[in-house]
Scaffold this active site. Structure first.
Site, PDB file in Angstrom:
ATOM      1  N   TYR A 127      -1.723  -0.601  10.415  1.00 48.55           N
ATOM      2  CA  TYR A 127      -1.852  -0.976   9.007  1.00 48.55           C
ATOM      3  C   TYR A 127      -0.588  -0.596   8.232  1.00 48.55           C
ATOM      4  O   TYR A 127      -0.046  -1.412   7.476  1.00 48.55           O
ATOM      5  CB  TYR A 127      -3.080  -0.269   8.424  1.00 48.55           C
ATOM      6  CG  TYR A 127      -3.346  -0.561   6.974  1.00 48.55           C
ATOM      7  CD1 TYR A 127      -3.979  -1.739   6.598  1.00 48.55           C
ATOM      8  CD2 TYR A 127      -2.980   0.351   5.986  1.00 48.55           C
ATOM      9  CE1 TYR A 127      -4.243  -2.003   5.254  1.00 48.55           C
ATOM     10  CE2 TYR A 127      -3.234   0.096   4.643  1.00 48.55           C
ATOM     11  CZ  TYR A 127      -3.866  -1.094   4.284  1.00 48.55           C
ATOM     12  OH  TYR A 127      -4.112  -1.345   2.958  1.00 48.55           O
ATOM     13  N   SER A 183       0.859  -1.189   0.000  1.00 50.97           N
ATOM     14  CA  SER A 183       0.000   0.000   0.000  1.00 50.97           C
ATOM     15  C   SER A 183       0.891   1.233   0.000  1.00 50.97           C
ATOM     16  O   SER A 183       2.031   1.194   0.475  1.00 50.97           O
ATOM     17  CB  SER A 183      -0.899   0.022   1.245  1.00 50.97           C
ATOM     18  OG  SER A 183      -1.552   1.270   1.385  1.00 50.97           O
TER      19      SER A 183
END
Length: 534
Positions: A415, A402
């Site tokens: 995350y 990501s």
């Protein structure tokens, strides 16, 4: 399997030593070697094929136990084709033809001239000279591309110089390095002197025989463009990849034999792609993209119903898998290998989101996101990558990281930490596995409209707040308007080598912008991250 038998066949104008093994009543396969080899280069491959086929190999004129012509013109392709035709006629029925190096080059000429004698042709590391000339002419306005291909044949200029190569072949160390005898090296020069550049452009003819090309990824002499030159000229063309160097028949006989069998059977397998988290979102879109491209897709997801929905849409195979479970991941990998084979592409895509500051993120939330986003990727790649290495046919590992993995921020510490970890893991794997022909890529999307937001955990929020914040996140991603199919298209282009290989691949404009800023103004990126709060 019957014992090895030898005899002499009269070729165009001289005698050729022929060797036969395998089962005499079975379908015949003729193996033709190249420069500077003899038919012995096929020894291990022939032994493996002999369990199913009648295998014939012969020493090309000027090599091994075959006679040599009196002059260079005796090595012309026309004479070589006449020799091959004589061997096939002696077999007494049409054959499956396999050629390596110059054996493949003369094979191209033979199947074009006498298609009635051949059931199929497997070409390994030997292009058709006329097809390559046609490719050069078609790409004459792209000089750098043409030069990149032609430079692979730099040694031919040296081979055409009189006397000098013959003197080099006298050096024992050179012969040992090439694994060839002086007779084969000296006589083999005639192949180049009689056929390359001596008669101007060669005619090119359509090939109606079924052709399969084996691309050797580490071949310094024959590259993908040489193989692609055949595409306008072959009615039935398939291609497979083997991670090996030029002399693969000697170094990888098991794999070469398997490719030949697949080509003969006409069952050249489709590319096998395994995707975790493929029940929805980027995983599902990626499965659909690969299926449209002709791949066989294995869909893995913790939600079995969604996995089956995706599998039905792509004509694939569905398995339930919680990637956080190492034992379960290993068991599924074993079953996939047993039922479908070793994958060519593994997309470790499964992931979950945890939103909230470090101080509000519980230990339970940390463990859950680490178990799925980091350990899940580790378990997936540990289960599949060793099998890909052992198969020796290369492949591609894609990890869905990501842009959050390189954007430090106050909203996604858990995350972002997991995505930074798998971003580094992909880079380490690419460094380690490149020697095995396996490439690794970390895909780094920004905001993509998927239903991952339904699995978001908002640290420290009540159940009602969770629902409201998930809906808000879903609206934001929907307004961004970047669908998962665009990410999937990027994955497909990467694996298909439409673009040069990259290990870290930002996707979406914001992901590219942050990636660039990290290189030129990392302090600014950290300042932006301080503004992003949950």
């Amino acid at each position: 399997m019957e014992p090895v038998r030898e005899w002499v066949v009269r070729g165009a104008d001289l005698g050729l030593r022929v060797t036969e093994e395998g089962v005499a009543e079975r379908v015949p396969v003729v193996l033709v070697h190249g420069f500077p080899d003899t038919s012995e280069v096929w020894g291990a491959v022939a032994g493996r094929l002999g369990a199913r086929f009648r295998v014939i190999r012969y020493d090309v004129r000027g090599s091994g136990g075959s006679e040599a012509p009196a002059d260079v013109e005796g090595y012309s392709l026309e004479r070589l084709v006449e020799d091959l035709v004589a061997v096939v006629r002696d077999v007494g029925r049409p054959v499956h033809l396999v050629g390596h190096d110059w054996g493949s080059t003369q094979g191209w000429a033979a199947v074009a001239a006498r298609p009635d004698l051949f059931l199929s042709f497997t070409s390994i590391s030997g292009p058709d000279l006329g097809q390559v000339g046609d490719w050069v002419r078609r790409n004459r306005l792209r000089p750098f591309k043409v030069l990149n291909v032609l430079r692979r044949s730099w040694y031919i200029a040296g081979f055409k110089v009189p006397v000098v190569p013959e003197l080099v072949w006298r050096v024992p160390a050179v012969r040992r390095r090439l694994g060839a005898g002086r007779r084969e090296l000296v006589n083999g020069l005639g192949l180049y002197r009689a056929n390359v550049g001596a008669k101007g452009p060669r005619d090119v003819r359509k090939v109606s025989v079924r052709v399969h090309q084996v691309r050797l990824t580490d071949d310094p002499y024959v590259v993908r463009e040489h193989l692609e030159a055949a595409e306008p000229w072959v009615e039935q063309l398939t291609r497979s990849v083997l991670h090996a160097g030029h002399w693969a028949p000697r170094t990888h006989p098991d794999q070469v034999a398997r490719h030949i069998e697949d080509a003969i059977d006409g069952t050249h397998r489709r590319r096998l792609v395994v995707i975790t988290g493929a029940g929805s979102g980027i995983g599902r879109a990626t499965a659909e993209a690969f299926a449209r491209d002709g791949a066989e897709v294995v869909v893995l997801d913790v939600d079995e119903e969604r996995a089956r929905e995706t599998a039905e849409r792509v004509g694939g195979h569905a398995y339930r898998l919680d990637v956080a479970d190492a034992a379960a991941t290993g068991a599924v990998a074993e079953e996939v290998a047993r039922r479908h084979g070793v994958p060519d592409v593994v997309v470790a895509n499964a992931g979950i989101g945890v939103v909230g500051s470090f101080l509000r993120t519980s230990e339970e939330d940390w463990r859950r996101v680490v178990d799925v986003n980091l350990w899940g990727v580790v378990h997936t790649l540990r289960a599949f990558a060793p099998r890909m290495v052992e198969r020796a046919e290369g492949g591609h590992l894609v990890v869905t990281a990501s842009a959050a993995g390189y954007l430090p921020n106050a909203a996604l510490p858990a995350y972002s930490t997991t995505k930074a970890a798998v971003l580094m893991l992909a880079q380490c794997l690419d460094a380690e596995l490149r020697e095995h022909g396996i490439r690794a890529t970390a895909l780094c999307p920004g905001i993509v409209h998927t239903d991952i937001t339904r699995t978001f955990t908002f640290a420290g929020s009540t159940e009602a707040e969770q629902d409201e914040r998930r809906q808000r996140a879903a609206r934001t991603s929907r307004l961004r308007g970047f669908g998962p199919e665009k990410v999937a298209a990027e994955v497909l282009d990467l694996v298909n080598e439409v673009r040069p290989h990259r290990v870290v691949v930002p996707v979406t404009a914001e992901a590219n912008a942050v990636h660039l800023l990290n290189r030129v103004a990392p302090g600014l990126v950290r300042a932006l991250g301080r503004l992003w709060r949950a």
